[in-house]
Design a protein around this motif. Sequence first.
Motif, mmCIF file in Angstrom:
data_model
loop_
_atom_site.group_PDB
_atom_site.id
_atom_site.type_symbol
_atom_site.label_atom_id
_atom_site.label_comp_id
_atom_site.label_asym_id
_atom_site.label_seq_id
_atom_site.Cartn_x
_atom_site.Cartn_y
_atom_site.Cartn_z
ATOM 1 N N PHE A 164 0.348 -17.215 2.697
ATOM 2 C CA PHE A 164 0.771 -16.166 1.758
ATOM 3 C C PHE A 164 0.453 -14.786 2.341
ATOM 4 O O PHE A 164 1.231 -13.836 2.178
ATOM 5 C CB PHE A 164 0.077 -16.342 0.405
ATOM 6 C CG PHE A 164 0.848 -17.191 -0.563
ATOM 7 C CD1 PHE A 164 2.038 -16.738 -1.115
ATOM 8 C CD2 PHE A 164 0.398 -18.452 -0.921
ATOM 9 C CE1 PHE A 164 2.765 -17.525 -2.008
ATOM 10 C CE2 PHE A 164 1.110 -19.251 -1.808
ATOM 11 C CZ PHE A 164 2.301 -18.786 -2.356
ATOM 12 N N GLY A 165 -0.694 -14.662 3.005
ATOM 13 C CA GLY A 165 -1.047 -13.390 3.636
ATOM 14 C C GLY A 165 -0.062 -13.000 4.717
ATOM 15 O O GLY A 165 0.331 -11.825 4.828
ATOM 16 N N ALA A 167 3.081 -14.024 4.883
ATOM 17 C CA ALA A 167 4.338 -13.692 4.191
ATOM 18 C C ALA A 167 4.286 -12.284 3.613
ATOM 19 O O ALA A 167 5.264 -11.521 3.700
ATOM 20 C CB ALA A 167 4.608 -14.716 3.094
ATOM 21 N N ALA A 168 3.137 -11.899 3.042
ATOM 22 C CA ALA A 168 2.986 -10.555 2.480
ATOM 23 C C ALA A 168 3.068 -9.491 3.565
ATOM 24 O O ALA A 168 3.698 -8.433 3.377
ATOM 25 C CB ALA A 168 1.650 -10.449 1.740
ATOM 26 N N SER A 169 2.454 -9.764 4.730
ATOM 27 C CA SER A 169 2.499 -8.811 5.843
ATOM 28 C C SER A 169 3.928 -8.619 6.336
ATOM 29 O O SER A 169 4.364 -7.484 6.599
ATOM 30 C CB SER A 169 1.608 -9.304 6.988
ATOM 31 O OG SER A 169 0.275 -9.449 6.567
ATOM 32 N N PHE A 171 6.595 -9.149 4.579
ATOM 33 C CA PHE A 171 7.333 -8.459 3.519
ATOM 34 C C PHE A 171 7.133 -6.944 3.619
ATOM 35 O O PHE A 171 8.094 -6.171 3.498
ATOM 36 C CB PHE A 171 6.874 -8.963 2.149
ATOM 37 C CG PHE A 171 7.474 -8.209 0.995
ATOM 38 C CD1 PHE A 171 8.789 -8.437 0.608
ATOM 39 C CD2 PHE A 171 6.729 -7.265 0.303
ATOM 40 C CE1 PHE A 171 9.352 -7.726 -0.462
ATOM 41 C CE2 PHE A 171 7.275 -6.563 -0.755
ATOM 42 C CZ PHE A 171 8.590 -6.803 -1.131
ATOM 43 N N LEU A 172 5.886 -6.529 3.846
ATOM 44 C CA LEU A 172 5.598 -5.101 4.001
ATOM 45 C C LEU A 172 6.327 -4.517 5.202
ATOM 46 O O LEU A 172 6.822 -3.384 5.160
ATOM 47 C CB LEU A 172 4.092 -4.873 4.142
ATOM 48 C CG LEU A 172 3.259 -5.044 2.871
ATOM 49 C CD1 LEU A 172 1.779 -4.895 3.192
ATOM 50 C CD2 LEU A 172 3.679 -4.033 1.808
#
Length: 334
Positions: A164-165, A167-169, A171-172
């Motif tokens: 998830f981390g 994926a979040a990176s 996404f940013l």
Amino acid sequence: MNLDPKITKQVVRKRWLGIFKILLALALIAVVFSKTSLAQIIETTKNASLPWLLVSFLLFWVVTMLKAVQYWALLDGDTSYWQVLRIVIFQNALSNLVANMAGVASYFAMFRLEQNVNVKRSGAVFVITKVGDVFSTGLFLSLSAYIVWARIKSLQELTIVLLFGIAASLFLFGVMIVFRIKFILFVRKTIHWLRLDRIKFLVSLVDLAEAVAGQERGVFIRTALLATALSVLYMVATLFYLFSKTQVFHIPIVFWESAYIVSMFQLISLIPIQVFGGLGVVEFTTLYFYTIFGIVSADIPATLIGGRILLYLFHLFSLLYVSVEGFFNKPKSS
């Protein structure tokens, strides 16, 4: 000459942080060494597989040359590939023989001084390459975790959090591609509002992101796609290289178990607590991972220390290229 008190505090803080990292490395490697003996390490080295050692050495060079291809391609071939390879060898050697930050510093310094590539451009290439590496790490972490899922019950929650981390990176990064400078300005305002602009590393990171976002969108997207493709290829070579090192010392591990461990270590290496190429941290953590997969042979600590010695020898040998390349490309006097 009176020094600025803030600068003095930063120097002292960095010095103590460096001492802490060294002590941590020595303490952890001492724990690993306590589980074996010098006689076992020598015996393990004698029993090393020579065919796998050759394969490992060749794959080490494949991985090194692919990393140079990444930087060279993203710089549009404006510099000589062999000069870029020289810089990558220096970066890798300093990262593994000294500390990660020393390797990063050498990357920027050598591109600026030897290739006349400004910091913003080399910084943009560095950031885009790292984003591609994060994507490829996430890809192989998810794939390997899926294959060995039943065997990593104690690490399943951590694996999900890390994915998830990642994926979040990513996404940013995608948001930065879309909104570019507006997004960077928003980040700067947020950092200032939270009073985090006193953290030099964080400010430098935003500066690098601004250099990346400042590129033309079409060039930006094309460069990001190229970096991702090269990073996936680089990660495949890395997985095979590190698996071959386990086979040098006859460690009973299958490829996808090794791939999971390597992917996890790619993320662990982002934590700035390592010196000397993760000395102690890598060996101590690897013991835990091997226990998870039921690899509890009494010789494992000896093989880990043998692998550490092998890593240092590979990087020291690679520095010979720098000497040879420098000899044949000495500047001629007028």
